[in-house]
Write an enzyme that holds these catalytic residues in place. Structure first.
Site, mmCIF file in Angstrom:
data_model
loop_
_atom_site.group_PDB
_atom_site.id
_atom_site.type_symbol
_atom_site.label_atom_id
_atom_site.label_comp_id
_atom_site.label_asym_id
_atom_site.label_seq_id
_atom_site.Cartn_x
_atom_site.Cartn_y
_atom_site.Cartn_z
ATOM 1 N N GLU A 289 7.936 -4.671 -4.744
ATOM 2 C CA GLU A 289 6.639 -5.512 -5.226
ATOM 3 C C GLU A 289 6.905 -6.456 -6.494
ATOM 4 O O GLU A 289 6.340 -7.446 -6.901
ATOM 5 C CB GLU A 289 5.314 -4.541 -5.532
ATOM 6 C CG GLU A 289 4.368 -4.939 -4.904
ATOM 7 C CD GLU A 289 3.274 -3.840 -4.776
ATOM 8 O OE1 GLU A 289 2.436 -3.752 -3.685
ATOM 9 O OE2 GLU A 289 3.154 -3.119 -5.879
ATOM 10 N N HIS A 310 23.940 9.748 10.610
ATOM 11 C CA HIS A 310 23.881 9.875 11.927
ATOM 12 C C HIS A 310 22.793 8.858 12.636
ATOM 13 O O HIS A 310 22.447 9.002 13.786
ATOM 14 C CB HIS A 310 23.461 11.224 12.333
ATOM 15 C CG HIS A 310 24.525 12.171 11.844
ATOM 16 N ND1 HIS A 310 25.521 12.789 12.642
ATOM 17 C CD2 HIS A 310 24.794 12.588 10.488
ATOM 18 C CE1 HIS A 310 26.361 13.205 11.994
ATOM 19 N NE2 HIS A 310 26.052 13.504 10.629
ATOM 20 N N LYS A 424 -4.785 -8.652 2.984
ATOM 21 C CA LYS A 424 -6.102 -8.081 2.573
ATOM 22 C C LYS A 424 -7.330 -9.436 3.159
ATOM 23 O O LYS A 424 -8.409 -9.055 3.675
ATOM 24 C CB LYS A 424 -6.366 -7.813 1.207
ATOM 25 C CG LYS A 424 -5.622 -6.663 0.726
ATOM 26 C CD LYS A 424 -5.863 -6.360 -0.745
ATOM 27 C CE LYS A 424 -4.975 -5.470 -1.313
ATOM 28 N NZ LYS A 424 -4.987 -5.385 -2.835
HETATM 29 O O1 PA5 Z 1 1.734 -1.604 -7.896
HETATM 30 C C1 PA5 Z 1 0.559 -2.188 -7.712
HETATM 31 O O2 PA5 Z 1 -0.126 -2.677 -8.479
HETATM 32 C C2 PA5 Z 1 -0.314 -1.507 -6.145
HETATM 33 O O3 PA5 Z 1 0.839 -1.122 -5.538
HETATM 34 C C3 PA5 Z 1 -1.450 -0.862 -6.566
HETATM 35 O O4 PA5 Z 1 -1.110 0.171 -7.005
HETATM 36 C C4 PA5 Z 1 -2.282 -0.710 -5.283
HETATM 37 O O5 PA5 Z 1 -2.286 -1.892 -4.628
HETATM 38 C C5 PA5 Z 1 -3.364 0.312 -5.327
HETATM 39 O O6 PA5 Z 1 -4.195 -0.480 -6.319
HETATM 40 P P1 PA5 Z 1 -5.275 0.204 -6.927
HETATM 41 O O7 PA5 Z 1 -4.633 1.074 -7.648
HETATM 42 O O8 PA5 Z 1 -6.117 -0.737 -7.775
HETATM 43 O O9 PA5 Z 1 -6.064 0.792 -5.978
#
Ligand code: PA5
Length: 449
Positions: A289, A310, A424
């Site tokens: 990310e 494996h 989303k």
């Molecule tokens: O690293 C990030 O920002 C994302 O992975 C969020 O943690 C994830 O989308 C969950 O978001 P939130 O904590 O707003 O529900």
């Protein structure tokens, strides 16, 4: 106390050492930008000094809340997804008995997870289990609006209220969210839940050392002070210098960028202990990310050896040569088990009789490193003295800082995730969410419905 150590000598055959050294200047600049908070995404750098700045009062408060939950519940459900889930799970699963679920030894609640998927059967099966057990939960969402945990929380909140009555249900819920905005914050305030704040300047995937990770880890019975102490050790080490000889985080960032420049576009995090599976999942999110954007970034993959030797071993040995491996090598397991001698030796194993299982594991590790480097897969080696809270704290900070330095080296903002919005938007349009009317019309035409 020892620290985790990095060895990049097994990339020498693939990347000339001058190529790595050439990153020193860039890494110095990036190191300054992270510490001075002047780089891209600098309003999300709160995690940088979190270990040294964590308040004693916050730790005490979390420990007290955890003790309360441990008294009430035999199951504690952690509702969250992505950065609001993976860090806690990584630490808990690394530390707990591999068979904790089945051993149930009255040492506090077993931790289960919800809101990290939208599987209907998963949720129904969880509800069925919770019908039969005393439970409590935490709902974690920084934005307070993420769909997956919101659905899970709506269902479990209803279930808790039916099971225990409204008042007791309130006592069994802890919310962890933004200090002022989002639907979860409004809900928590209206219902009177105990609440912890996710700091504004700490993004989800960098939040394991905030209440997001600390509360579930404490409820699971692990020592959050040791976790913070380990992270603080790495924070101090990072502050001292940006020189590769002294700063393993800067060296890791440089090595992986040098490999990336040579066309090694996939990094596989390798572990040899089954309870590190979720640490790898956490790492994959952190790096994927943070770096995968603007058409750039190393693809973070993970394997669990020797299990996956494996399955994935063939590809790694002989498939397309765009891979490198980073091996998490743990010096000491917590227990000992020796392979027994057998008189008849029908299975032919007497040649390793008397050896510890871990000795065999270490030979598998060494043999694999030699085979994979011979096969064209460079190898970065991370040495971890043991798996405990202290070294996990070090590892967390190590990976977070290296990720920030590496992201800046790649010239991306390692603290945003604009790409996550695309699915989303489509999902909301398909579900007819208010405010998405135009998108709904457009997507219905596109799929012909
Ligand atoms: O690293 C990030 O920002 C994302 O992975 C969020 O943690 C994830 O989308 C969950 O978001 P939130 O904590 O707003 O529900």
């Amino acid at each position: 106390m020892q620290t985790i150590k990095i060895d990049i000598s097994k990339i020498d055959a693939f990347v000339d050492s001058n190529t790595v050294s050439a990153f020193q200047h860039t890494l110095e600049k990036n190191h300054r930008a992270v510490l001075d908070k002047t780089g891209q995404g600098n309003d999300f750098l709160g995690w940088v000094d979190l270990p040294s700045q964590t308040d004693e009062s916050l730790l005490k408060n979390i420990e007290a809340a955890a003790a309360r939950m441990r008294e009430k519940a035999t199951i504690f459900v952690v509702i969250g997804i992505g950065g609001s889930y993976l860090g806690a799970r990584a630490v808990i699963e690394a530390l707990q008995d591999n068979f904790a679920e089945l051993k149930r030894n009255n040492k506090g609640p077993f931790i289960l997870y919800a809101g990290q998927n939208i599987g209907e059967d998963y949720m129904n099966q969880l509800l069925e289990l919770l019908d039969a057990h005393e439970y409590a939960l935490t709902v974690i969402s920084k934005s307070g609006t993420t769909t997956e945990p919101a659905i899970a929380f709506r269902i479990l909140k209803n279930h808790l209220e039916k099971k225990y009555g409204k008042k007791e249900a309130v006592d069994r819920i802890i919310a962890i969210t933004d200090q002022s905005k989002g639907a979860l914050k409004t809900l928590a305030t209206n219902e009177g839940y105990q609440t912890y704040v996710v700091p504004d300047d700490v993004g989800g995937r960098y939040s394991v050392l905030t209440p997001v990770g600390l509360l579930p880890i404490a409820v699971a019975g692990f020592n959050i002070r040791e976790l913070i102490r380990g992270a603080a050790e790495m924070e101090a080490l990072n502050r001292q210098s940006s020189q590769f000889g002294d700063n393993p985080m800067a060296l890791y960032a440089a090595a992986r960028n040098a490999l990336y420049q040579q066309g090694k576009k996939v990094e596989i995090l390798v572990n040899y202990l089954p309870n590190l599976f979720y640490l790898t999942e956490w790492w994959k999110q952190l790096y994927g990310e943070s770096e995968g954007k603007e058409g750039k970034g190393i693809f973070p993959a993970g394997v669990n050896f020797t299990t996956d030797l494996h399955s994935m071993g063939q590809y790694i040995q002989e498939g397309e040569r765009m891979l490198f491996e980073t091996v998490l090598s743990v010096d000491q397991p917590h227990t000992k088990l020796v392979i027994p001698e057998e008189e008849q030796n029908l299975d032919g194993l007497n040649y390793i009789a008397g050896k510890r299982i871990d000795e065999v594991n270490k030979m598998a590790e060494l043999g694999t490193m030699l085979a994979h480097t011979d096969g064209g897969v460079p190898n970065i080696h991370l040495n971890v003295p043991a798996i405990n809270e202290y070294y996990l704290g070090q590892l967390i900070y190590f990976f977070e800082m290296a990720c920030a330095l590496s992201g800046y080296t790649l010239e991306v903002n390692p603290f945003d995730q604009p790409g996550v919005e695309a699915y989303k938007k489509n999902m909301f349009a398909l579900l007819g969410k208010p405010g998405f009317e135009k998108e709904t019309e457009h997507i219905r035409k596109r799929i012909g419905s």
